[in-house]
Design a protein around this motif. Structure first.
Motif, PDB file in Angstrom:
ATOM      1  N   GLU C 260       0.834  -1.207   0.000  1.00 44.45           N
ATOM      2  CA  GLU C 260       0.000   0.000   0.000  1.00 44.45           C
ATOM      3  C   GLU C 260       0.869   1.256   0.000  1.00 44.45           C
ATOM      4  N   PRO C 261       0.529   2.231  -0.830  1.00 45.13           N
ATOM      5  CA  PRO C 261       1.361   3.441  -0.858  1.00 45.13           C
ATOM      6  C   PRO C 261       1.177   4.331   0.366  1.00 45.13           C
ATOM      7  N   PHE C 262       0.059   4.213   1.059  1.00 45.43           N
ATOM      8  CA  PHE C 262      -0.208   5.159   2.145  1.00 45.43           C
ATOM      9  C   PHE C 262      -0.499   4.506   3.499  1.00 45.43           C
ATOM     10  N   VAL C 263      -0.188   3.233   3.608  1.00 44.48           N
ATOM     11  CA  VAL C 263      -0.295   2.606   4.935  1.00 44.48           C
ATOM     12  C   VAL C 263       1.065   2.013   5.269  1.00 44.48           C
ATOM     13  N   ARG C 264       1.622   2.432   6.394  1.00 46.35           N
ATOM     14  CA  ARG C 264       2.910   1.901   6.838  1.00 46.35           C
ATOM     15  C   ARG C 264       2.705   1.108   8.129  1.00 46.35           C
ATOM     16  N   VAL C 265       3.361  -0.011   8.233  1.00 41.06           N
ATOM     17  CA  VAL C 265       3.281  -0.795   9.469  1.00 41.06           C
ATOM     18  C   VAL C 265       4.380  -0.314  10.409  1.00 41.06           C
ATOM     19  N   VAL C 266       3.983   0.190  11.556  1.00 43.85           N
ATOM     20  CA  VAL C 266       4.908   0.826  12.498  1.00 43.85           C
ATOM     21  C   VAL C 266       4.767   0.141  13.857  1.00 43.85           C
ATOM     22  N   ALA C 267       5.678  -0.764  14.138  1.00 40.14           N
ATOM     23  CA  ALA C 267       5.665  -1.480  15.425  1.00 40.14           C
ATOM     24  C   ALA C 267       7.080  -1.970  15.651  1.00 40.14           C
ATOM     25  N   TYR C 268       7.872  -1.150  16.343  1.00 42.51           N
ATOM     26  CA  TYR C 268       9.295  -1.434  16.535  1.00 42.51           C
ATOM     27  C   TYR C 268       9.572  -1.824  17.983  1.00 42.51           C
ATOM     28  N   ARG C 269      10.666  -2.527  18.170  1.00 44.25           N
ATOM     29  CA  ARG C 269      10.999  -2.967  19.528  1.00 44.25           C
ATOM     30  C   ARG C 269      11.619  -1.849  20.374  1.00 44.25           C
ATOM     31  N   SER C 270      12.225  -0.898  19.731  1.00 41.53           N
ATOM     32  CA  SER C 270      12.907   0.141  20.506  1.00 41.53           C
ATOM     33  C   SER C 270      12.997   1.414  19.672  1.00 41.53           C
ATOM     34  N   GLY C 271      13.560   2.454  20.277  1.00 38.36           N
ATOM     35  CA  GLY C 271      13.727   3.717  19.562  1.00 38.36           C
ATOM     36  C   GLY C 271      12.513   4.624  19.736  1.00 38.36           C
ATOM     37  N   GLY C 272      12.626   5.825  19.194  1.00 39.83           N
ATOM     38  CA  GLY C 272      11.516   6.762  19.257  1.00 39.83           C
ATOM     39  C   GLY C 272      10.477   6.401  18.202  1.00 39.83           C
ATOM     40  N   TYR C 273       9.279   6.903  18.370  1.00 37.97           N
ATOM     41  CA  TYR C 273       8.232   6.726  17.363  1.00 37.97           C
ATOM     42  C   TYR C 273       8.032   5.250  17.029  1.00 37.97           C
TER      43      TYR C 273
END
Lengths: 339, 339, 339, 339
Positions: C260-273
């Motif tokens: 998808e061009p406008f959906v990003r999967v954002v689920a990280y183990r560490s870091g900001g955001y």
């Protein structure tokens, strides 16, 4: 005058204790410790106290004996200091997480570290005036709840105690940046934290253990940082038992909190500020509690200032009870509007 | 495609360069350096670039040769790196303070350090498109003005050039927190910086030297941090010469900026946003300039995004001029409202 | 060029449509209506468009025929205007709530008013590119989802479609102030709304009907206003079915959104955001989607700009699909950091 | 107990008077008027007072006689009400602009309206405790200065009185949104006002007339709205006379304010909060005053809470003086940090 000392006076909770104790008519603030800042005036760290005190921070080992000692240090540090502090404190009030959970195994699970003074856990009375007022009159060791825990406990306890909800509940906390403390970190820089809606605990926020212990409910808790310096709000969902409609729920809250000096029931049909909002509580010791119901569901909402009813103010309220003073002594500030 | 590299890509100005260069149709972003973060993806530091690049930071000494190199490092560091970078860069664009002041003595007075490459000062063209457009078409070394300096220069230059004001002027800058950079510090913690009105330069803000050099005026400059992440506003006061009334002043601004792609004259009699406001400029390359006059006085007001027209965007505008591209290439974002 | 008109161009969604359409390379913005402001320049209302257009608002009955018409008026007004607009619009894109719910009885229950054009409901295709892309290529009437609904649908659909969760879910939305629109009201005054954590829908937020319709789940939804102008975040809780652990969930999201061009999967183990945050999405058309799981529970988190992917940007994405243009045309702005 | 009434209790200044008077140990708040809200509880408008009072608003003509009456209505309204109020008030404290300027011609010039009760101007004593303390002990009519005027007067008076500066000075005020009052307006909507740096008075801010009258200086004053709800900061520039260096200036401030209960001199060489910042003054009655000097220039900086020392708190301080109570009675709140 009752002499008091604050151990760990450089942080945000510590600073709030200083503000409240310097304005307290029955108390003499005798000593404030900070290992890092020993020798410096406390108003260089807490500029709101300029003109209110000439005290300087001292090293912890410069402490004498006091009628009351407030411990405002990080968890883990607290459990190491408590054994040595007991002899110096007529009444010891700990604001860390270390003596809140009665079960050292639960502590270890939530804080990832072994408890180093489990034998002392039984000696602490919860710093929860609305439920443990009688015990606090005699308590010599008091453990003040966590900020979001206090909000969650006050929101959910009447529902649990009256059997109005099923045992599985969720608690969703929204918090300001002061809860992260005064130590610098990149994620707490203004440019990064400003305007945030930051889910920092998508699941298993530590305070769920405290709320579960306090209410007997099974709690699933998340937390999100939002734009605010002070302030905590919890939004709790529960499945209603058959007997629970809005009227039943309202009666339960009134029964529990109708005579409480620092809990207000806030659930209006219209107008502004219909439900609890932390911004009008900044600096005050109130926890506002509200609710709503639809068939099968009850939601409970609570708001407080994390540094006051969620910490320093609650601790002072406990001291007032312990010393037999009117419970609102030194805690009269009502909060501002607008703000 | 024109190849470019960014030296010092982990900071806020660096990140903004990356955003603009990744979206620029004529440019290939070939390398980004960060000594501290070499080996890490750049989108871990600049999360707005997720999905736009897979680049990783590299060490500065991994650099090759590029058509253009942008230097986004701290002052002092820049003057040490420039001599070595000259050979690697068809065009070198420095965003630090080190090559903005033509007189190394003035530099030393304002930056409390001796200039280490004074022989290179003459080789730099000011990155000020509105005044040095012709020279920029041929420039191989460009020094981009400071953020509040750019605002002050654009506000005051027409008044100075047209002889409308006496030479003694004051400039009062208001700035957001991103101007302090991405390095953590206690005073920039959200809990301390939020809602601030912090006079951090009551007198002699460093950028007064740049504005003085650019306009020939005698400048006294202060700066106050206010609540915002991005954004700079300058409010400048001058004593009007006899011929200067509001109409004369308006004509001067129109003459200088009527054809400029990134300077808008904003001075309306009524309505919202009558004078320049930085919040509707976030992310855009505009500098809005406004003014007001009463007998004997002229005030000039300018607003910009400190990371864009006050830094990275202005640098890209200079590159566009240097390469002969339409000046707005890659800089089309107009800003948001509301925001 | 494709000619387009915007009906209701004075509001916040309308203004955002104007920003995007003026910057769209395939489109000619031919007319913008406002009954209240007819005759005035549109940049007096939307100051970010100064220098981008000389258009003035016109009365709705001054409209001609256009390849596409965007309807950005209040619900109830929309269903009265749609019948008359159909003939003027090659493609009609409605951004109100009136044609989102297929069942007029559900509409009446949530919006407290009878539907006045129920016969037209079937003719609308949901403006939900990620699910209805094929249908949108041919659609002549498109109904764009509500802002928090879009976030909730994108967060929950993969879980529902893959059968990973039980049907009872909760959605907790946090929203900025621009969602309340550009009309003044005391509760939206800056002094009242600033720093708020305002539970304005403790139960039964209207968008729960849309999310339920879109996912087949039973949705209980609340909403809280927090300090932000733009931005929506939803936090959704579901009971996991046996097969659902974090890895299964991650795969589901990747499968649905990997291209998808406008959906990003954002689920990280560490870091900001680490999880979706709306502030870095202001002005962009992204919806970031993240998740976390523990035994028995899955939470899904989504963030977007309520005026872009939650409204105007999503509408333009639908037009791009309908006209066969690259889907990201005119929607390239990635968002800012820091901001 | 001293009986008091507040006329115009629904606004922000009025609400702040109610907060302070309800917490004042010597005062009985006997009546609060609001034409618009007569009959409604005052805590529906001022939610921070929940639990502190059951009072309801009454019509102005329901008023009786009181030891003191505070007039918190708009200018123009005040000068029409004052003649009728004089008989009902042992001491009348007006918080409007109408009786601040001794010269009705100056009033007309700055407020664009003719003064309707010029014969009463002489009867008012300025509500400026630091200068008129002796007169206030006997005053029956008191006119409280404007919020930014109070800040400017406290900042500049010592410099003027000691002859340290030339007569031409500039005052640049930065203000929060509560100064615009509780009436809704589009430009004060959260979405428009949030994050603003809005020059609303580029020249000739009304309060320049008050500061000029109070100090004998020629004042040019501007004002900019910045992101804050409460808080005013003034930044003043003056040309130093020969004898004025930093040390001389410091001595002047110490001499004037060393014994003042509500003015603190804040000008430190290092550390946080070196100069006056309004955010740590919210809710407090302090005005912090600071300064800096370079050859030929002196700058003075002052900060206060516009609703407290800039209005209601200052009015209560005047009442304390008038009644012979300790001057800090009811005004002990020190402000918060962090906040």
């Amino acid at each position: 005058m009752t002499t008091v000392a604050v151990v760990g006076g450089s942080g945000y909770i510590g600073g709030e204790l200083l503000r409240l104790l310097l304005g307290h008519p029955e108390v003499e603030l005798a000593a404030v410790t900070s290992t890092r800042l020993a020798g410096r005036r406390i108003d260089t760290t807490h500029p709101n106290l300029r003109g209110h005190t000439d005290l300087k921070f001292v090293e912890p080992d410069a402490l004498d004996k006091y009628d009351a000692v407030f411990l405002a240090v990080a968890h883990r540090t607290a459990m190491r200091m408590v054994p040595g502090m007991v002899a110096r404190a007529g009444c010891l009030v700990d604001l860390s997480a270390d003596f809140r959970l009665r079960d050292s195994g639960v502590y270890q699970r939530y804080y990832d570290t072994e408890h180093e003074a489990p034998q002392l856990l039984d000696g602490f009375t919860p710093g929860w005036p609305e439920r443990y007022r009688e015990q606090l009159r005699e308590a010599d060791r008091i453990s003040v709840p966590g900020c979001t825990a206090m909000a969650g406990m006050l929101a959910l306890y009447p529902l649990a105690a009256e059997g109005l909800v099923e045992p599985d509940v969720t608690v969703d906390a929204r918090t300001g940046s002061s809860g992260s403390g005064a130590a610098a970190g990149n994620v707490n820089l203004h440019a990064e934290r400003s305007g945030a809606m930051r889910v920092f605990a998508p699941l298993r926020h530590r305070h769920e253990a405290e709320i579960a212990q306090a209410t007997g409910l099974r709690v699933r808790m998340s937390a999100t940082g939002v734009e605010a310096v002070r302030g905590v709000q919890v939004y709790c969902r529960a499945t209603a038992k058959d007997n629970a409609d809005e009227s039943t729920v309202r009666q339960a809250y009134r029964r529990h909190y109708g005579d409480e000096p620092f809990v207000r029931v806030v659930a209006y049909r219209s107008g502004g500020y219909r439900y609890p909002e932390p911004k009008i509580l900044s600096g005050s010791n109130y926890c506002d509690v509200g609710f709503a119901a639809e068939p099968g569901q009850v939601v409970a909402i609570a708001a407080l200032d994390n540094l006051v009813k969620g910490g320093a103010g609650n601790a002072v309220q406990c001291l007032n009870i312990r010393r037999g003073w009117p419970e609102t002594t030194g805690l009269g500030f009502p909060g501002l509007h607008p703000v």
